[in-house]
Design a protein around this motif. Structure first.
Motif, PDB file in Angstrom:
ATOM      1  N   ALA A 222       0.825  -1.862   0.477  1.00 33.23           N
ATOM      2  CA  ALA A 222      -0.148  -0.174   0.112  1.00 33.23           C
ATOM      3  C   ALA A 222       0.859   0.681   0.071  1.00 33.23           C
ATOM      4  CB  ALA A 222      -0.661   0.009   1.309  1.00 33.23           C
ATOM      5  N   ILE A 223       2.140   1.440   0.671  1.00 34.33           N
ATOM      6  CA  ILE A 223       2.695   2.713   0.640  1.00 34.33           C
ATOM      7  C   ILE A 223       3.340   2.859  -0.683  1.00 34.33           C
ATOM      8  CG2 ILE A 223       5.233   3.931   1.667  1.00 34.33           C
ATOM      9  CD1 ILE A 223       4.362   2.192   4.673  1.00 34.33           C
ATOM     10  N   ILE A 224       3.409   1.540  -1.365  1.00 36.49           N
ATOM     11  CA  ILE A 224       4.940   1.348  -2.327  1.00 36.49           C
ATOM     12  C   ILE A 224       3.638   2.064  -3.574  1.00 36.49           C
ATOM     13  CG2 ILE A 224       5.622   0.397  -4.764  1.00 36.49           C
ATOM     14  CD1 ILE A 224       7.102  -1.511  -2.316  1.00 36.49           C
ATOM     15  N   ALA A 225       2.039   1.554  -4.212  1.00 33.33           N
ATOM     16  CA  ALA A 225       1.615   1.983  -4.583  1.00 33.33           C
ATOM     17  C   ALA A 225       0.782   3.749  -4.000  1.00 33.33           C
ATOM     18  CB  ALA A 225      -0.062   1.258  -4.586  1.00 33.33           C
ATOM     19  N   LEU A 248       9.818  -6.693  -3.880  1.00 31.33           N
ATOM     20  CA  LEU A 248       9.950  -5.348  -3.656  1.00 31.33           C
ATOM     21  C   LEU A 248       9.705  -5.517  -5.400  1.00 31.33           C
ATOM     22  CD1 LEU A 248      12.622  -4.619  -1.441  1.00 31.33           C
ATOM     23  CD2 LEU A 248      10.179  -3.684  -1.513  1.00 31.33           C
ATOM     24  N   ILE A 249      10.271  -6.808  -6.486  1.00 35.86           N
ATOM     25  CA  ILE A 249       9.712  -6.062  -7.713  1.00 35.86           C
ATOM     26  C   ILE A 249       9.216  -6.409  -7.996  1.00 35.86           C
ATOM     27  CG2 ILE A 249      11.131  -6.979  -9.664  1.00 35.86           C
ATOM     28  CD1 ILE A 249      14.237  -7.464  -8.412  1.00 35.86           C
ATOM     29  N   LYS A 250       8.179  -7.285  -7.160  1.00 33.72           N
ATOM     30  CA  LYS A 250       7.154  -7.823  -7.921  1.00 33.72           C
ATOM     31  C   LYS A 250       6.130  -6.731  -7.679  1.00 33.72           C
ATOM     32  CE  LYS A 250       5.795 -12.535  -6.302  1.00 33.72           C
ATOM     33  NZ  LYS A 250       6.055 -13.081  -5.247  1.00 33.72           N
ATOM     34  N   ASN A 251       6.024  -6.118  -6.655  1.00 33.47           N
ATOM     35  CA  ASN A 251       5.699  -5.062  -6.519  1.00 33.47           C
ATOM     36  C   ASN A 251       5.928  -3.379  -6.605  1.00 33.47           C
ATOM     37  OD1 ASN A 251       3.372  -5.945  -4.640  1.00 33.47           O
ATOM     38  ND2 ASN A 251       4.911  -6.914  -3.429  1.00 33.47           N
ATOM     39  N   ASN A 252       7.263  -3.538  -7.485  1.00 37.51           N
ATOM     40  CA  ASN A 252       7.418  -1.663  -7.945  1.00 37.51           C
ATOM     41  C   ASN A 252       8.221  -1.644  -7.221  1.00 37.51           C
ATOM     42  OD1 ASN A 252       6.608  -2.362 -11.198  1.00 37.51           O
ATOM     43  ND2 ASN A 252       4.339  -2.053 -10.825  1.00 37.51           N
ATOM     44  N   CYS A 253       8.974  -1.498  -6.296  1.00 36.34           N
ATOM     45  CA  CYS A 253       9.574  -0.541  -5.390  1.00 36.34           C
ATOM     46  C   CYS A 253      10.563  -0.333  -5.614  1.00 36.34           C
ATOM     47  CB  CYS A 253      10.214  -1.290  -4.105  1.00 36.34           C
ATOM     48  SG  CYS A 253      10.630  -0.103  -3.359  1.00 36.34           S
ATOM     49  N   GLN A 254      11.296   0.857  -6.681  1.00 36.57           N
ATOM     50  CA  GLN A 254      12.156   0.930  -7.655  1.00 36.57           C
ATOM     51  C   GLN A 254      13.895   0.639  -6.974  1.00 36.57           C
ATOM     52  OE1 GLN A 254      10.127   3.779  -6.878  1.00 36.57           O
ATOM     53  NE2 GLN A 254      10.220   4.671  -8.728  1.00 36.57           N
ATOM     54  N   ILE A 255      14.123   1.212  -5.433  1.00 38.97           N
ATOM     55  CA  ILE A 255      15.473   0.928  -4.820  1.00 38.97           C
ATOM     56  C   ILE A 255      15.362   0.398  -3.979  1.00 38.97           C
ATOM     57  CG2 ILE A 255      16.749   3.085  -3.551  1.00 38.97           C
ATOM     58  CD1 ILE A 255      15.607   4.680  -5.709  1.00 38.97           C
ATOM     59  N   GLY A 256      16.427  -0.026  -3.149  1.00 38.35           N
ATOM     60  CA  GLY A 256      16.609  -1.089  -1.704  1.00 38.35           C
ATOM     61  C   GLY A 256      18.138  -1.016  -1.515  1.00 38.35           C
TER      62      GLY A 256
END
Ligand code: C2E
Ligand code: MG
Ligand code: MG
Ligand code: MG
Length: 291
Positions: A222-225, A248-256
Motif C-alpha cells: 500500500a505504501i509503494i502504491a 519488492l520487484i513484484k510490487n514495483n519498489c525501485q530502490i532497496g
C-alpha cells in the motif's frame, strides 16, 4: 569535582540519581570533546536499483570513533546531541562532510549518484538550516540534486504551516527530499501531497518479516502504491534477503537498501564495493530477470 563543573550541577553526582541521566551527561561532555577533536566519520550505505542491480546512491550515516569506547552507535548519541543542542554543530559537520564526499564520488566515477543525509528534528526547526545546506553545496561545488535531505514524519506534524515553510526553503535550493522510516510516525496522509517530498523510505519494520507476515506485505504494498500515485520514488530499508527483493520487484519498489547489498561502509571500503561487488549484483539481477 562536581562543583567545579559549574553552578547547579552538583546534584547530578549524588548516588540516588538515575544512571541514565549521568550517562547522558557524560556522553554530552564527551561529545563536546569529540566535536573539537573530530572523532566522527561518515559511513555510506549503498542503495541499489532493484530493476537493474545498478548502484543508485548512498545514505550517509554518522559514526563516532570514541578513543576508549570504540565505535559508538548513533542510536546512543544522536538523542543526547539533540537534547543538548550539540546536534546543530554536529549536523553542520555532517552536511559539509557529505557534500565534499559527493563531489569526490561523482567526479571520480563521472556519475550522478545521490547521497542522503539525515536531518534531526532540532536542525529542521532551526531557521538557518536552508542556508547551512546551501553553504555546504556551494563550498563543495556539487549539483544540489545530488544531495537528498531525509526527514521523519514527526518533524512534519505539529505546526504544519511552519513545517511547510521550512520544507519550501530547503526545496528551493534544488535538493531532493525524502521521508525516512515511513509508516512508523503519525503523518497525516492528507498533508503528504502538499509536502515537496521526492521519496518515501519504507521503514525496515515492514520489510523484515516478509514473506511470512502477510499484514506487513499488505502495508508495504500500500505504501509503494500510494507513493507512486503521488509521483514519489520509493526506497525500501532493511533489505536483508532475496525474498525481500523478490517481493519488492513484484510490487514495483525501485530502490532497496540493506545488509543484503552492503552494510554502511567507510569511504575507503566503498570504492571496492563500487568497483567489484557492484558488478556481482548486476550479474545476479540479470540472471533473475532471465528466469
Ligand atoms: P536511519 O536513518 O533509519 O538509518 C538506517 C539504519 O538502519 C542505520 O543504522 C543502518 O545501519 C541500519 N540498517 C541498514 N540496513 C539494515 C539492514 O538490512 N538491517 C538492519 N537491521 N539495519 C540496517 P545506524 O547507522 O545505526 O543509524 C541509526 C539512526 O541514527 C539512523 O536511522 C538515523 O535516524 C540516525 N542517524 C545516523 N546518522 C545520522 C546523522 O548524520 N544525523 C542524524 N540527525 N541522525 C543520524
Ligand atoms: Mg535515514
Ligand atoms: Mg531510515
Ligand atoms: Mg529506520
Amino acid at each position: 569535582r562536581a562543583k567545579a563543573a559549574g553552578r547547579n550541577t552538583h546534584y547530578f553526582f549524588t548516588d540516588d540519581l538515575d544512571k541514565a541521566v549521568k550517562e547522558s551527561l557524560l556522553i554530552e561532555s564527551e561529545l563536546r570533546v569529540a566535536l573539537r577533536e573530530l572523532q566522527f566519520e561518515l559511513y555510506y550505505q549503498p542503495q541499489v536499483d532493484l530493476k537493474t542491480g545498478k548502484l543508485f546512491g548512498f545514505e550517509a550515516l554518522i559514526r563516532w570513533n570514541h578513543p576508549e569506547r570504540g565505535m559508538v552507535s548513533p542510536a546512543i548519541f544522536i538523542s543526547v546531541a539533540e537534547q543538548s543542542g550539540l546536534i546543530v554543530e554536529l549536523g553542520e559537520w555532517v552536511l559539509a562532510e557529505a557534500s565534499m564526499f559527493i563531489a569526490r564520488l561523482n567526479e571520480k566515477y563521472n556519475e550522478n549518484y545521490t547521497v542522503a543525509v539525515n536531518l534531526s528534528a532540532r536542525q529542521f526547526k532551526d531557521k538557518g538550516v536552508a542556508s547551512v545546506i546551501r553553504s555546504s553545496i556551494i563550498n563543495a561545488r556539487i549539483k544540489p540534486e545530488w544531495l537528498d535531505i531525509e526527514l521523519t514524519e514527526s518533524m512534519l506534524m505539529g505546526d504544519i504551516s511552519e513545517a511547510l515553510h521550512q520544507l519550501d526553503d530547503i526545496k528551493a535550493l534544488g535538493v531532493q527530499m525524502s521521508i525516512d522510516d515511513f509508516g512508523t510516525g503519525y503523518s497525516s496522509l492528507s498533508y503528504l501531497k502538499k509536502f515537496p517530498v521526492d521519496t518515501l523510505k519504507v521503514d525496515r519494520a515492514f520489510i523484515k518479516d516478509i514473506p511470512e507476515d502477510t499484514d506487513d506485505m499488505a502495508i508495504s504494498d500500500a505504501i509503494i502504491a500510494m507513493a507512486h500515485k503521488l509521483k514519489m520514488k520509493v526506497i525500501a530499508e532493511g533489505v536483508e534477503t532475496p525474498e525481500h527483493v523478490e517481493f519488492l520487484i513484484k510490487n514495483n519498489c525501485q530502490i532497496g537498501q540493506g545488509y543484503l547489498f552492503s552494510p554502511p561502509l567507510s569511504e575507503e571500503k566503498l570504492h571496492q564495493f563500487i568497483e567489484t561487488e557492484q558488478k556481482n549484483y548486476e550479474a545476479l539481477f540479470c540472471r533473475t530477470e532471465q528466469k
